[in-house]
Design a protein around this motif. Structure first.
Motif, PDB file in Angstrom:
ATOM      1  N   SER A 393      20.127  68.316   0.765  1.00  0.00           N
ATOM      2  CA  SER A 393      19.720  66.917   0.667  1.00  0.00           C
ATOM      3  C   SER A 393      18.567  66.703  -0.294  1.00  0.00           C
ATOM      4  N   ALA A 394      18.085  67.752  -0.959  1.00  0.00           N
ATOM      5  CA  ALA A 394      16.897  67.635  -1.799  1.00  0.00           C
ATOM      6  C   ALA A 394      17.231  67.611  -3.281  1.00  0.00           C
ATOM      7  N   GLY A 395      18.479  67.278  -3.635  1.00  0.00           N
ATOM      8  CA  GLY A 395      18.869  67.306  -5.044  1.00  0.00           C
ATOM      9  C   GLY A 395      18.063  66.353  -5.908  1.00  0.00           C
ATOM     10  N   ASP A 396      17.858  65.105  -5.420  1.00  0.00           N
ATOM     11  CA  ASP A 396      17.097  64.130  -6.208  1.00  0.00           C
ATOM     12  C   ASP A 396      15.674  64.614  -6.456  1.00  0.00           C
ATOM     13  N   GLU A 397      15.052  65.174  -5.425  1.00  0.00           N
ATOM     14  CA  GLU A 397      13.671  65.634  -5.569  1.00  0.00           C
ATOM     15  C   GLU A 397      13.590  66.846  -6.480  1.00  0.00           C
ATOM     16  N   GLN A 398      14.551  67.768  -6.384  1.00  0.00           N
ATOM     17  CA  GLN A 398      14.530  68.950  -7.242  1.00  0.00           C
ATOM     18  C   GLN A 398      14.731  68.570  -8.707  1.00  0.00           C
ATOM     19  N   ASN A 399      15.524  67.527  -8.971  1.00  0.00           N
ATOM     20  CA  ASN A 399      15.732  67.099 -10.350  1.00  0.00           C
ATOM     21  C   ASN A 399      14.470  66.510 -10.959  1.00  0.00           C
ATOM     22  N   ARG A 400      13.504  66.109 -10.125  1.00  0.00           N
ATOM     23  CA  ARG A 400      12.260  65.540 -10.635  1.00  0.00           C
ATOM     24  C   ARG A 400      11.182  66.583 -10.879  1.00  0.00           C
TER      25      ARG A 400
END
Length: 405
Positions: A393-400
């Motif tokens: 569930s942390a894909g958006d945060e990892q992309n940042r």
């Protein structure tokens, strides 16, 4: 190390030496739950919750060398801590409205709590805001040959954590880049209308408006120039694209994408009003050839005319790649040779002029690459029953995270 020379190449004064240790620790905690409930007549209802907690710890230490001694540079050193908590919930309903018309309606709500603190200077900020993001999709099947689509969505793009880090990273004595802790997310409204003919030719019209657009800008301070991300402007894009994917013969398959769009940026940079606009043509395609039962080849590439990226005018650029493959060992293995950017066309040139900034650049990367690969298939058939692992569930945060700036 910055050394100085006069016009004849002789040393002029002593060199400057700057040492930097710039670690960045990022902790990301994220969890989500999704619910799907099938309804009558092919409809379905979806809902979900997501929560993420992020903390970045950035302690930049700069040292200078003075008369052979290492001295702490307190004017450049900085300690920045950033904490962020995002809580979101969504609902989505997809349902047929008639035998030919399908609809999908969705709504997501997000609450963001963010805090930043520069321990070195004592400066800090806090933000707490809630935003709504609706989405609407309509799909109309007029007949066996023609399908029409219409969709609208409001989207958010948050800045990378590195872009919010206020540390200074020196490129040379007169040039540096710096993060911006005051960066805000950018929000956009997007509308698309599409038509698909016989499942191979798709034409799309798009329109988007973006506020507080995040863009890299160059500013001048005395003799020094620095680069940083800013919420510089509002942007408007309007365009039309055509894509096709179809076999021309039994041994030749064509895939082509053509996009024409106009970008307009309007905002204020360093107290100066800036408005720029340009129209760009982008081409992207591939041609696949089946030479024999075991041999196949492919030619692919792209080309883009000059256009605007933020306030920078970017020159034309393109690339051509070729590939050749052969099946071996009765189809259990395959050899593939691929050459990317054969003619070294992938060079970026750009310029920007506003206020007291007059800058041009050329970027040439090692873009010509040759790959030779061998693949061996151990399975005897299609692995249709193997499910892909969920990426979490942390894909958006990892992309940042933005490793490497």
């Amino acid at each position: 190390v910055n050394a100085y020379f006069d016009g004849s190449g002789a040393p002029a004064g002593k060199a400057d030496t700057l040492l930097a240790d710039l670690p960045q620790e990022i902790a990301i905690y994220s969890g989500r739950i999704d619910y799907l409930h099938p309804l009558k007549k092919g409809a379905r209802f979806e809902a979900g919750l997501k929560s993420s907690i992020v903390k970045t710890d950035n302690n930049a230490v700069y040292d200078s060398i003075s008369y052979g001694q290492v001295v702490r540079d307190l004017n450049r050193s900085n300690y920045f801590i950033y904490e962020e908590n995002i809580n979101a919930a969504y609902v989505n309903l997809s349902t047929p409205l008639s035998a030919k018309l399908n609809a999908q309606l969705g709504l997501r709500v997000e609450n963001t709590i963010a805090k930043g603190r520069q321990a070195t200077t004592g400066q800090q900020f806090e933000r707490n805001y809630t935003q709504l993001f609706p989405t609407v999709y309509f799909q109309y099947k007029a007949n066996e040959k023609n399908n029409f689509g219409l969709n609208y969505g409001r989207r958010i793009r948050r800045p990378n954590y590195q872009s919010m880090n206020p540390f200074i990273e020196f490129l040379d004595r007169y040039t540096y880049q710096q993060g911006n802790p005051d960066l805000k997310p950018q929000f956009s409204h997007n509308i698309e209308a599409s038509h698909t003919f016989r499942n191979f030719l798709t034409t799309t019209l798009n329109y988007s408006e973006t506020n507080d657009i995040i863009q890299q800008v160059i500013q001048q301070k005395g003799q020094e120039a620095y680069v940083r991300q800013e919420n510089i402007a509002s942007a408007r894009q309007i365009g039309i694209s055509v894509s096709s994917n179809m076999p021309i013969t039994k041994w030749w398959t064509n895939s082509l994408y053509v996009n024409v769009f106009n970008n307009r940026f309007s905002g204020i940079i360093d107290s100066t009003s800036v408005t720029v606009e340009a129209t760009t043509l982008a081409l992207n395609g591939s041609q696949q050839f089946k030479l024999s039962k075991t041999w196949s080849a492919e030619i692919s590439g792209f080309y883009r005319t000059s256009g605007m990226e933020g306030v920078m005018e970017i020159g034309p650029m393109g690339m051509i790649a070729v590939g050749l493959s052969k099946q071996v060992f009765q189809g259990k293995g395959s050899l593939r040779l691929n050459v990317r950017d054969i003619f070294l066309m992938q060079r970026t040139k750009g310029s920007t002029v506003y206020a007291n900034v007059d800058m041009s650049f050329t970027e040439a990367r090692d873009s010509r690459v040759v790959n030779l690969g061998f693949t061996w298939r151990f399975s005897k058939g299609k692995m249709s029953n193997v499910k892909k692992r969920n990426g979490g569930s942390a894909g958006d945060e990892q992309n940042r995270v933005g490793v490497g700036g």
